[in-house]
Scaffold this active site. Structure first.
Site, PDB file in Angstrom:
ATOM      1  CE  LYS A  61      49.666  -7.006 -60.464  1.00  0.00           C
ATOM      2  NZ  LYS A  61      50.976  -6.560 -59.989  1.00  0.00           N
TER       3      LYS A  61
HETATM    4  O1  G3P Z   1      52.882  -4.236 -58.746  1.00  0.00           O
HETATM    5  C1  G3P Z   1      52.282  -3.198 -59.434  1.00  0.00           C
HETATM    6  C2  G3P Z   1      52.657  -1.812 -58.999  1.00  0.00           C
HETATM    7  O2  G3P Z   1      52.620  -1.695 -57.613  1.00  0.00           O
HETATM    8  C3  G3P Z   1      53.916  -1.289 -59.608  1.00  0.00           C
HETATM    9  O3  G3P Z   1      54.378  -0.152 -58.973  1.00  0.00           O
HETATM   10  O4  G3P Z   1      56.373   1.136 -58.383  1.00  0.00           O
HETATM   11  O5  G3P Z   1      56.316  -0.024 -60.586  1.00  0.00           O
HETATM   12  O6  G3P Z   1      54.871   1.970 -60.184  1.00  0.00           O
HETATM   13  P1  G3P Z   1      55.545   0.784 -59.575  1.00  0.00           P
END
Ligand code: G3P
Length: 215
Positions: A83
């Site tokens: 990533k």
């Molecule tokens: O893993 C990346 C993404 O899904 C993060 O989501 O919930 O931290 O906005 P969030």
């Protein structure tokens, strides 16, 4: 549509896997910070737990740092997807990794042109963060739609991985648009099955059966 689970927690991964609905896992530094201190061990355990792709994120912000980390991360398993944050330096790293046959997931994407750059650099996945946009009163799903259109226009092979999902409607809309992957938090995965009419329907079938035929 592929379902990934957005977590670094082994219990959540195992339980979701038991239902046979999970095609892969996405992690990020925040999710890993909630698990054991030995993050290397945790990454390794997560990669061993699933057959599908597991996204592991680099911390570096220069291409050299990212490439160095990526070479370490891929040692955790053949299913590792590196990533990479959406930075120009990141694009340089994505291009090099793609030439080396290493898959990348470009993360923290908030605009269609960022997604265009990632595809041109050779990313395997692009991760638009839709929930975080919704919180700013900008429609995250519009971004997904724009990226899907751009990729279709030019036949890019980069898969659209919808991230920062907050609720089942995000999953439904992403599927209607034709996004390739949704990375879903554990809690939302279970919410997908819920409907009060389903519960009432099952309840009445079971009670009618019991009235006529007993237990
Ligand atoms: O893993 C990346 C993404 O899904 C993060 O989501 O919930 O931290 O906005 P969030």
């Amino acid at each position: 549509m592929k379902f990934f689970i957005d977590t670094a927690n082994l219990d959540e991964i195992r339980q979701a896997k038991d239902f046979g609905l999970i095609d892969g896992v996405t992690t990020n530094p925040t999710l890993l910070s909630r698990e054991q201190k030995d993050w290397r061990k945790q990454m390794q355990l997560v990669c061993q737990e699933v057959d599908g792709p597991v996204s592991l994120e680099v911390i570096g912000t220069t291409a050299d740092e990212m490439l160095k980390e990526a070479k370490e991360l891929v040692k955790y398993g053949p299913n590792v997807v590196v990533k990479i944050p959406m930075l120009m330096e990141g694009m340089k790293a994505v291009r090099k990794l793609s030439e080396m046959g290493i898959k990348t997931n470009v993360t923290v994407c908030f605009s269609p042109v960022q997604a265009l750059l990632a595809a041109k650099a050779g990313a395997a996945y692009i991760s638009p963060f839709i929930g975080r946009l919704d919180h700013l009163a900008q429609r995250g799903m519009d971004l997904v739609e724009e990226i899907v259109t751009i990729y279709r226009n030019y036949d890019f092979q980069t898969e659209v991985l919808v991230a920062s999902i907050r609720h089942p409607l995000h999953v439904a809309e992403a599927a209607l648009i034709g996004a390739d992957v949704a990375t879903i938090p554990y809690k939302v995965l279970f919410e997908l099955a819920k409907h009060p009419m389903t519960d009432l329907g099952i309840e009445s079938f079971l009670s009618d059966w019991k009235k006529s035929f007993g237990e």
